[in-house]
Design a protein around this motif. Structure first.
Motif, PDB file in Angstrom:
ATOM      1  N   PHE A   1      12.338  18.076  66.159  1.00  6.80           N
ATOM      2  CA  PHE A   1      12.036  19.219  67.116  1.00  6.80           C
ATOM      3  C   PHE A   1      12.791  20.577  66.940  1.00  6.80           C
ATOM      4  CE2 PHE A   1      13.865  21.722  70.979  1.00  6.80           C
ATOM      5  CZ  PHE A   1      12.887  22.010  71.846  1.00  6.80           C
ATOM      6  N   THR A   2      14.069  20.565  65.983  1.00 13.63           N
ATOM      7  CA  THR A   2      14.337  21.588  65.297  1.00 13.63           C
ATOM      8  C   THR A   2      13.250  22.317  64.768  1.00 13.63           C
ATOM      9  OG1 THR A   2      16.777  20.075  65.602  1.00 13.63           O
ATOM     10  CG2 THR A   2      16.145  21.860  64.244  1.00 13.63           C
ATOM     11  N   GLU A   3      12.764  21.592  63.614  1.00  8.79           N
ATOM     12  CA  GLU A   3      12.065  22.366  62.574  1.00  8.79           C
ATOM     13  C   GLU A   3      11.069  22.943  63.100  1.00  8.79           C
ATOM     14  OE1 GLU A   3      12.262  22.763  59.393  1.00  8.79           O
ATOM     15  OE2 GLU A   3      13.550  22.174  58.965  1.00  8.79           O
ATOM     16  N   PHE A   4      10.472  22.638  65.064  1.00 11.18           N
ATOM     17  CA  PHE A   4       9.561  22.691  65.193  1.00 11.18           C
ATOM     18  C   PHE A   4      10.185  24.406  65.765  1.00 11.18           C
ATOM     19  CE2 PHE A   4       7.015  23.589  69.037  1.00 11.18           C
ATOM     20  CZ  PHE A   4       5.735  22.788  68.890  1.00 11.18           C
ATOM     21  N   THR A   5      10.776  24.293  66.321  1.00  8.75           N
ATOM     22  CA  THR A   5      10.935  25.527  66.965  1.00  8.75           C
ATOM     23  C   THR A   5      11.804  26.156  65.617  1.00  8.75           C
ATOM     24  OG1 THR A   5      11.928  23.889  68.313  1.00  8.75           O
ATOM     25  CG2 THR A   5      13.202  26.124  68.775  1.00  8.75           C
ATOM     26  N   ALA A   6      12.494  25.799  65.381  1.00 13.68           N
ATOM     27  CA  ALA A   6      12.887  27.128  64.018  1.00 13.68           C
ATOM     28  C   ALA A   6      11.254  27.464  63.650  1.00 13.68           C
ATOM     29  CB  ALA A   6      13.421  26.701  63.061  1.00 13.68           C
ATOM     30  N   THR A   7      10.836  27.112  63.664  1.00 14.53           N
ATOM     31  CA  THR A   7       9.207  27.373  62.608  1.00 14.53           C
ATOM     32  C   THR A   7       8.214  28.477  64.109  1.00 14.53           C
ATOM     33  OG1 THR A   7       9.031  26.242  61.122  1.00 14.53           O
ATOM     34  CG2 THR A   7       7.217  26.932  61.150  1.00 14.53           C
ATOM     35  N   VAL A   8       8.554  28.258  64.996  1.00 17.30           N
ATOM     36  CA  VAL A   8       8.238  28.573  65.923  1.00 17.30           C
ATOM     37  C   VAL A   8       8.859  29.788  66.145  1.00 17.30           C
ATOM     38  CG1 VAL A   8       7.755  29.266  68.864  1.00 17.30           C
ATOM     39  CG2 VAL A   8       7.032  26.897  68.235  1.00 17.30           C
ATOM     40  N   MET A   9       9.686  30.316  66.277  1.00 16.15           N
ATOM     41  CA  MET A   9      10.859  31.422  65.879  1.00 16.15           C
ATOM     42  C   MET A   9      10.101  32.145  64.480  1.00 16.15           C
ATOM     43  SD  MET A   9      12.024  31.164  69.203  1.00 16.15           S
ATOM     44  CE  MET A   9      12.867  32.478  68.249  1.00 16.15           C
ATOM     45  N   LEU A  10       9.942  31.887  63.803  1.00 12.19           N
ATOM     46  CA  LEU A  10      10.068  32.262  62.653  1.00 12.19           C
ATOM     47  C   LEU A  10       8.572  33.437  62.695  1.00 12.19           C
ATOM     48  CD1 LEU A  10       9.798  32.509  59.238  1.00 12.19           C
ATOM     49  CD2 LEU A  10       8.556  30.655  59.138  1.00 12.19           C
ATOM     50  N   ILE A  11       7.418  32.387  62.837  1.00 13.50           N
ATOM     51  CA  ILE A  11       6.272  33.087  63.270  1.00 13.50           C
ATOM     52  C   ILE A  11       5.950  34.178  64.544  1.00 13.50           C
ATOM     53  CG2 ILE A  11       4.939  30.799  64.617  1.00 13.50           C
ATOM     54  CD1 ILE A  11       3.703  33.065  62.267  1.00 13.50           C
ATOM     55  N   LEU A  12       6.872  34.024  65.273  1.00 11.73           N
ATOM     56  CA  LEU A  12       7.360  34.642  66.425  1.00 11.73           C
ATOM     57  C   LEU A  12       8.174  35.920  65.663  1.00 11.73           C
ATOM     58  CD1 LEU A  12       8.403  32.810  69.401  1.00 11.73           C
ATOM     59  CD2 LEU A  12       5.405  33.901  69.161  1.00 11.73           C
TER      60      LEU A  12
ATOM     61  N   ALA B   1       5.982  19.862  61.228  1.00  6.39           N
ATOM     62  CA  ALA B   1       6.539  20.482  62.131  1.00  6.39           C
ATOM     63  C   ALA B   1       6.712  21.796  62.124  1.00  6.39           C
ATOM     64  CB  ALA B   1       7.812  19.532  62.013  1.00  6.39           C
ATOM     65  N   PRO B   2       6.309  22.290  60.688  1.00  9.23           N
ATOM     66  CA  PRO B   2       6.104  23.749  60.514  1.00  9.23           C
ATOM     67  C   PRO B   2       4.809  23.993  60.716  1.00  9.23           C
ATOM     68  CG  PRO B   2       7.747  23.078  58.880  1.00  9.23           C
ATOM     69  CD  PRO B   2       7.091  22.125  59.290  1.00  9.23           C
ATOM     70  N   ILE B   3       4.238  22.587  60.463  1.00 14.96           N
ATOM     71  CA  ILE B   3       2.205  23.916  60.548  1.00 14.96           C
ATOM     72  C   ILE B   3       1.950  23.667  61.797  1.00 14.96           C
ATOM     73  CG2 ILE B   3      -0.174  23.254  60.559  1.00 14.96           C
ATOM     74  CD1 ILE B   3       1.186  21.558  57.651  1.00 14.96           C
ATOM     75  N   LEU B   4       2.671  22.505  62.569  1.00 16.25           N
ATOM     76  CA  LEU B   4       3.039  22.540  64.016  1.00 16.25           C
ATOM     77  C   LEU B   4       3.141  23.759  65.160  1.00 16.25           C
ATOM     78  CD1 LEU B   4       2.528  18.905  65.028  1.00 16.25           C
ATOM     79  CD2 LEU B   4       0.170  20.120  64.609  1.00 16.25           C
ATOM     80  N   GLY B   5       4.520  24.423  64.963  1.00 18.06           N
ATOM     81  CA  GLY B   5       5.142  25.611  65.022  1.00 18.06           C
ATOM     82  C   GLY B   5       4.220  26.594  65.316  1.00 18.06           C
ATOM     83  N   CYS B   6       3.996  26.712  63.561  1.00 17.95           N
ATOM     84  CA  CYS B   6       3.230  28.010  63.592  1.00 17.95           C
ATOM     85  C   CYS B   6       2.029  28.113  64.567  1.00 17.95           C
ATOM     86  CB  CYS B   6       2.781  27.578  62.383  1.00 17.95           C
ATOM     87  SG  CYS B   6       4.049  28.932  60.573  1.00 17.95           S
ATOM     88  N   LEU B   7       1.309  27.647  64.521  1.00 24.07           N
ATOM     89  CA  LEU B   7       0.032  27.078  65.446  1.00 24.07           C
ATOM     90  C   LEU B   7       0.761  27.540  66.744  1.00 24.07           C
ATOM     91  CD1 LEU B   7      -2.187  23.805  64.008  1.00 24.07           C
ATOM     92  CD2 LEU B   7      -1.860  26.732  63.927  1.00 24.07           C
ATOM     93  N   ALA B   8       2.118  26.478  67.330  1.00 22.37           N
ATOM     94  CA  ALA B   8       2.314  26.404  68.762  1.00 22.37           C
ATOM     95  C   ALA B   8       2.396  28.275  69.050  1.00 22.37           C
ATOM     96  CB  ALA B   8       3.483  26.197  69.118  1.00 22.37           C
ATOM     97  N   GLY B   9       3.892  28.720  67.643  1.00 20.73           N
ATOM     98  CA  GLY B   9       3.890  30.211  67.746  1.00 20.73           C
ATOM     99  C   GLY B   9       2.716  30.910  68.342  1.00 20.73           C
ATOM    100  N   VAL B  10       1.401  31.057  67.385  1.00 16.16           N
ATOM    101  CA  VAL B  10       0.539  32.168  67.645  1.00 16.16           C
ATOM    102  C   VAL B  10      -0.116  31.942  68.719  1.00 16.16           C
ATOM    103  CG1 VAL B  10      -1.471  32.657  66.892  1.00 16.16           C
ATOM    104  CG2 VAL B  10      -0.047  31.961  65.202  1.00 16.16           C
TER     105      VAL B  10
END
Length: 280
Positions: free
Chosen positions: A155-166, A242-251
């Motif tokens: 969840f940490t990696e997912f959330t951090a990557t969401v913030m990155l892509i945003l 997690a980063p791949i899913l986080g990027c997709l979610a962030g977009v």
């Protein structure tokens, strides 16, 4: 003749792109990995956690400045894959970008290993380990903190990557309030610095498969063994998925919250023309 030239140009681009990205990603990663090595091997006398955050931020800034004209600064496999999923990249460019990223990251790990070879063997007495008082594998790849569960780390990696892509989308969105072109790489580095300062405790903020996996492969080959893949409940796949899913979610979040409210292209162009007329 035109088709032949077109094919030759595509072939040259396909060859040149990964080679260029290799050198640029190596340039970016060396800053970050060498800072970790200096902090770990110096036992806190030659830097602290902030040193690592700053070094990765500087590396991303310089790498983005250098790579922007070649690939649009594709230095993150999660973002590259997301762009391909959205239809903004062809298979050829996807393969070329990721090849360059992975080779560059692998070579960066090898460079830092060579740079600190003597210090690593002095620190470990020749016993290269993933865990324990003289562990050094974390110099090259990320590992979760002992108190963090696998689910919490994911969840940490997912959330951090969401913030990155945003953050990346905010900086580069032409229809919203994009930053000046020359300032975008610097702001991208500041964005990575901010993520490290606020979300680095649990996992070391990989937020990029091409930052984490190639150095892990290098350490497996260089003496740390397969423990780099087995440690922490086989953690190695989390900094990839997690980063791949986080990027997709962030977009998706950005499109739902910001893009959908942006003005149509025609209205935007009309406002620019009106502003230009008023300025004249």
């Amino acid at each position: 003749f035109c088709r032949k030239n077109s094919k030759e140009a595509q072939s040259a681009t396909a060859t040149r792109t990964p080679l260029t990205l290799l050198s640029l990603f190596l340039f970016t990663q060396v800053f970050g990995l060498s800072s970790v090595a200096q902090v770990v091997l110096g036992k806190g006398t030659t830097g602290q956690y902030l040193s690592i955050n700053l070094a990765f931020g500087i590396g991303v800034t310089l790498g983005t400045y250098a790579a922007a004209g070649v690939s649009g600064a594709h230095l993150n496999a999660a973002i590259t894959i997301t762009q391909w999923v959205l239809g903004n990249l062809s298979w050829t460019k996807l393969a070329a970008y990721i090849t360059g990223q992975f080779l560059g990251s692998f070579m960066a790990a090898a460079t830092v290993f060579a740079l600190y070879y003597d210090a690593i063997y002095d620190y470990t007495n020749g016993n290269l380990t993933v865990s324990g008082p003289t562990a050094t594998a974390m110099i090259f790849s990320t590992y979760p903190a002992p108190s963090v569960s696998l689910q919490g780390a994911f969840f940490t990696e997912f959330t951090a990557t969401v913030m990155l892509i945003l953050g990346v989308l905010v900086i580069h969105d032409e229809k919203n309030n994009e930053a000046l072109k020359g300032a975008q790489p610097m702001l991208s580095g500041v964005l990575v610095l901010g993520i490290g300062l606020g979300m680095g405790l649990n996992t070391g903020y990989a937020i990029n498969p091409s930052r984490d996996l190639p150095p892990r492969i290098f350490t497996a080959m260089a003496g740390w063994g397969m423990e780099v893949f087995l440690a922490d409940h086989s953690w190695w796949w989390v900094p990839i998925a997690a980063p791949i899913l986080g990027c997709l979610a962030g977009v998706f979040i950005y499109k739902a919250v910001i893009t959908i409210h942006n003005e149509p292209d025609q209205e935007t162009e009309n406002k620019k023309e009106e502003a230009g007329t008023e300025t004249s």
